[in-house]
Design a protein around this motif. Structure first.
Motif, short mmCIF file in Angstrom:
data_model
loop_
_atom_site.label_atom_id
_atom_site.label_comp_id
_atom_site.label_asym_id
_atom_site.label_seq_id
_atom_site.Cartn_x
_atom_site.Cartn_y
_atom_site.Cartn_z
N UNK A 144 -28.61 24.17 -49.55
CA UNK A 144 -27.57 24.44 -50.71
C UNK A 144 -26.41 24.31 -49.96
N UNK A 145 -25.38 23.87 -51.04
CA UNK A 145 -24.11 23.95 -50.79
C UNK A 145 -23.39 25.16 -51.30
N UNK A 146 -23.19 26.36 -50.38
CA UNK A 146 -22.58 27.58 -51.10
C UNK A 146 -21.03 27.30 -51.28
N UNK A 147 -20.69 28.44 -52.16
CA UNK A 147 -19.24 28.51 -52.58
C UNK A 147 -18.73 29.73 -51.59
N UNK A 148 -17.92 29.32 -50.62
CA UNK A 148 -17.48 30.13 -49.43
C UNK A 148 -16.13 29.91 -49.12
N UNK A 149 -15.38 31.05 -49.19
CA UNK A 149 -13.81 31.14 -48.91
C UNK A 149 -13.92 31.06 -47.36
N UNK A 150 -12.70 30.34 -46.92
CA UNK A 150 -12.51 30.22 -45.38
C UNK A 150 -11.89 31.55 -44.98
N UNK A 151 -12.47 32.10 -43.68
CA UNK A 151 -11.50 33.10 -43.16
C UNK A 151 -11.60 34.50 -43.83
N UNK A 152 -10.68 35.26 -43.43
CA UNK A 152 -10.24 36.51 -44.00
C UNK A 152 -8.83 36.83 -44.12
N UNK A 153 -8.58 38.07 -44.62
CA UNK A 153 -7.12 38.35 -44.72
C UNK A 153 -6.33 37.55 -45.82
N UNK A 170 -8.80 27.42 -52.98
CA UNK A 170 -9.47 26.45 -52.17
C UNK A 170 -10.24 25.65 -52.99
N UNK A 171 -10.23 24.28 -52.72
CA UNK A 171 -11.25 23.31 -53.48
C UNK A 171 -12.55 23.63 -52.73
N UNK A 172 -13.71 23.99 -53.69
CA UNK A 172 -14.91 24.31 -53.21
C UNK A 172 -15.78 23.07 -53.35
N UNK A 173 -16.34 22.45 -52.10
CA UNK A 173 -17.40 21.17 -52.12
C UNK A 173 -18.68 21.73 -52.91
N UNK A 174 -18.79 22.90 -53.25
CA UNK A 174 -20.11 22.98 -53.91
C UNK A 174 -19.89 22.42 -55.42
N UNK A 175 -18.70 22.51 -56.00
CA UNK A 175 -18.68 21.86 -57.32
C UNK A 175 -18.68 20.50 -57.35
N UNK A 176 -18.69 19.80 -56.18
CA UNK A 176 -18.94 18.36 -56.51
C UNK A 176 -19.80 17.66 -55.50
N UNK A 177 -20.49 18.41 -54.67
CA UNK A 177 -21.57 17.92 -53.65
C UNK A 177 -22.83 18.01 -54.36
N UNK A 178 -23.57 16.91 -54.12
CA UNK A 178 -25.21 16.81 -54.50
C UNK A 178 -25.89 16.46 -53.31
N UNK A 179 -26.89 17.21 -53.40
CA UNK A 179 -27.79 17.21 -52.04
C UNK A 179 -29.05 16.33 -52.61
N UNK A 199 -33.80 32.50 -40.16
CA UNK A 199 -34.46 31.67 -41.39
C UNK A 199 -33.38 30.87 -41.98
N UNK A 200 -32.13 31.48 -42.11
CA UNK A 200 -31.19 30.70 -42.66
C UNK A 200 -30.39 30.30 -41.55
N UNK A 201 -29.98 28.80 -41.34
CA UNK A 201 -29.12 28.17 -40.69
C UNK A 201 -27.83 27.82 -41.37
N UNK A 202 -26.59 28.57 -40.97
CA UNK A 202 -25.52 28.37 -41.73
C UNK A 202 -24.39 27.61 -41.10
N UNK A 203 -23.67 26.71 -41.70
CA UNK A 203 -22.70 25.83 -41.20
C UNK A 203 -21.29 26.20 -42.14
N UNK A 204 -20.24 26.44 -41.45
CA UNK A 204 -18.92 26.54 -42.17
C UNK A 204 -18.34 25.43 -42.71
N UNK A 205 -18.71 24.16 -42.04
CA UNK A 205 -18.67 22.88 -42.52
C UNK A 205 -19.52 21.89 -41.76
N UNK A 206 -20.42 20.95 -42.30
CA UNK A 206 -21.23 19.88 -41.63
C UNK A 206 -20.29 18.73 -41.50
#
Length: 338
Positions: free
Chosen positions: A117-126, A133-142, A208-215
Motif C-alpha cells: 500500500x501507498x499510505x497517506x503520511x505527512x512528513x516529520x513533526x512540529x 503536502x501533495x500526497x502520492x497516495x492520491x495518484x500512485x497505482x500499485x 511484519x510491516x516494512x515501511x519506507x518514508x519514500x522509495x
C-alpha cells in the motif's frame, strides 16, 4: 692531521643530533595526532547519529542503512525513476518505479504474496506536520505483486527459502509533483523480511510491516534525510521562508560581531593592564580575575533586567551585548602583552 680526524666524528655527531630532533618531533606530532583522533571520536559518533532514522536508538550501531553503498546507488536510481532527480527524488506524472522485496519462508510453509500500500503520511513533526503536502497516495497505482524467484537458504539456523516478489508503482495521467512516495509492505504471518531494492526506514508490527518514508528519495533524500528535513520543515507557516537559513545567518552575524568586539575591547583593556601604570591597576586586575569565578547563573536575572530596561530583549543586539567581551579574554590579552 688531528683536525682531519675530527671531521668524520663531527659529522657523525651532527647526524645523531639530527636524528634525535626528528625522532623527538615525530613523537610529539604522533602524540598530537593520536589525541586528535581520540577527541574527534565523539564528533564522528554524533555525525553518524544525525544520519539515522532514529538518532536515539540503543545500543548504538555504526553500520546501518544510510551507511551502505548499495543503498546509495539504489536511492540514486529510484530518485531518477520517480522524478528524474537522483539527488532529492520525488514522484511525478509518468513515473514507473519497479521494486522488489524478499522474505525468508521456513521449510514446510507455503509462501504468500505480501500486501503493498501507498499510505497517506505527512512528513516529520512540529512545523513540518502543518504544511499542506501533495500526497502520492492520491495518484500512485500499485501493480499486482508477482513472485519472481525462490532459492534455498538457512537463516538463523532454520532451513527454508528466500522468496522474492516484484511490483511496480506508477503515476498515471496528470497531476502535481509529490515530494515523497511512502510505501508499506505487510507480510503474511511466518514470513520474515530479508531484503529489498532499498532498505526500509523501519520495521513495524514485530517485523511484519516494512515501511519506507519514500522509495524514490534520491541520494540526499535517503542518506542525508534529516538534513533535508531541517530545510524543508523548519519554515515560516505564513511566508514559507526557511527558519533554518535565518537561524544560520543570525548565528554568523552574532559570532562575527562578538569576535570583533572582543578583540577590540579585550586588547585595549589587556594592553592597559599589562603596559600602563595607574593607581589601582592591580586591584582592577584582581577584580577582573574574580569575575571569572562568578557563574553565569548568578547574574542571569540581573542581566535580563538590564537588557529589558535597554529594550534589547528578543533582539540580536541583546545577544551581542550579553557576550561582547568577557573577563577571560581580557586576562588572555594581558598575559599576551606581558
Amino acid at each position: 692531521m688531528a683536525a682531519q680526524a675530527l671531521q668524520p666524528k663531527r659529522k657523525l655527531d651532527e647526524r645523531y643530533l639530527a636524528r634525535q630532533r626528528w625522532a623527538r618531533a615525530g613523537w610529539i606530532y604522533g602524540a598530537m595526532l593520536a589525541l586528535a583522533v581520540f577527541f574527534i571520536g565523539p564528533f564522528y559518533v554524533a555525525y553518524l547519529g544525525s544520519l539515522k532514522d532514529n538518532p536515539l536508538e540503543w545500543p548504538f550501531r555504526y553500520t546501518f542503512a544510510q551507511t551502505q553503498p548499495k543503498n546509495w546507488a539504489a536511492a540514486w536510481r529510484l530518485g531518477q525513476l520517480g522524478a528524474g532527480d537522483p539527488w532529492l527524488g520525488g514522484f511525478v506524472p509518468g513515473a514507473r518505479v519497479p521494486f522488489q522485496i524478499s522474505y525468508f519462508v521456513q521449510a514446510g510453509q507455503e509462501p504468500q504474496a505480501p500486501l503493498v500500500t501507498v499510505p497517506t503520511r505527512r512528513a516529520g513533526a512540529g512545523l513540518g506536520a502543518i504544511f499542506d503536502e501533495v500526497q502520492a497516495a492520491r495518484y500512485a497505482q500499485v501493480s499486482e505483486v508477482q513472485e519472481v524467484g525462490r532459492r534455498p537458504a538457512v537463516v538463523g539456523g532454520e532451513p527454508g527459502q528466500i522468496v522474492t516478489y516484484s511490483f511496480t508503482v506508477t503515476y498515471e495521467g496528470q497531476g502535481p509533483k509529490a515530494a515523497r512516495l511512502p510505501l508499506d509492505v505487510e507480510a503474511p504471518r511466518g514470513q520474515l523480511y530479508y531484503a529489498a531494492t532499498l532498505d526500509p526506514n523501519r520495521l513495524e508490527r514485530r517485523g511484519r510491516v516494512a515501511s519506507w518514508d519514500s522509495i524514490t528519495p534520491g541520494f540526499l533524500g535517503y542518506v542525508f534525510r534529516n538534513y533535508v528535513r531541517v530545510f524543508n520543515e523548519a519554515r515560516d507557516p505564513n511566508t514559507g521562508a526557511s527558519f533554518f537559513l535565518r537561524w544560520t545567518l543570525n548565528t554568523f552575524l552574532v559570532c562575527l560581531t562578538v569576535v570583533l568586539s572582543t578583540l577590540l575591547f579585550a586588547s585595549l583593556a589587556g594592553y592597559a593592564l599589562a603596559r600602563m601604570y595607574f593607581p589601582g591597576k592591580n586591584y582592577l586586575f584582581a577584580f577582573v580575575v574574580f569575575t571569572m569565578t562568578v557563574p553565569a547563573q548568578a547574574i542571569f536575572i540581573s542581566n535580563y533586567l538590564v537588557l529589558r530596561d535597554l529594550g534589547l530583549l528578543g533582539s540580536l543586539w541583546g545577544m551581542v551585548v550579553w557576550s561582547a567581551v568577557g573577563a577571560g579574554a581580557v586576562f588572555i590579552m594581558k598575559q599576551f602583552f606581558e
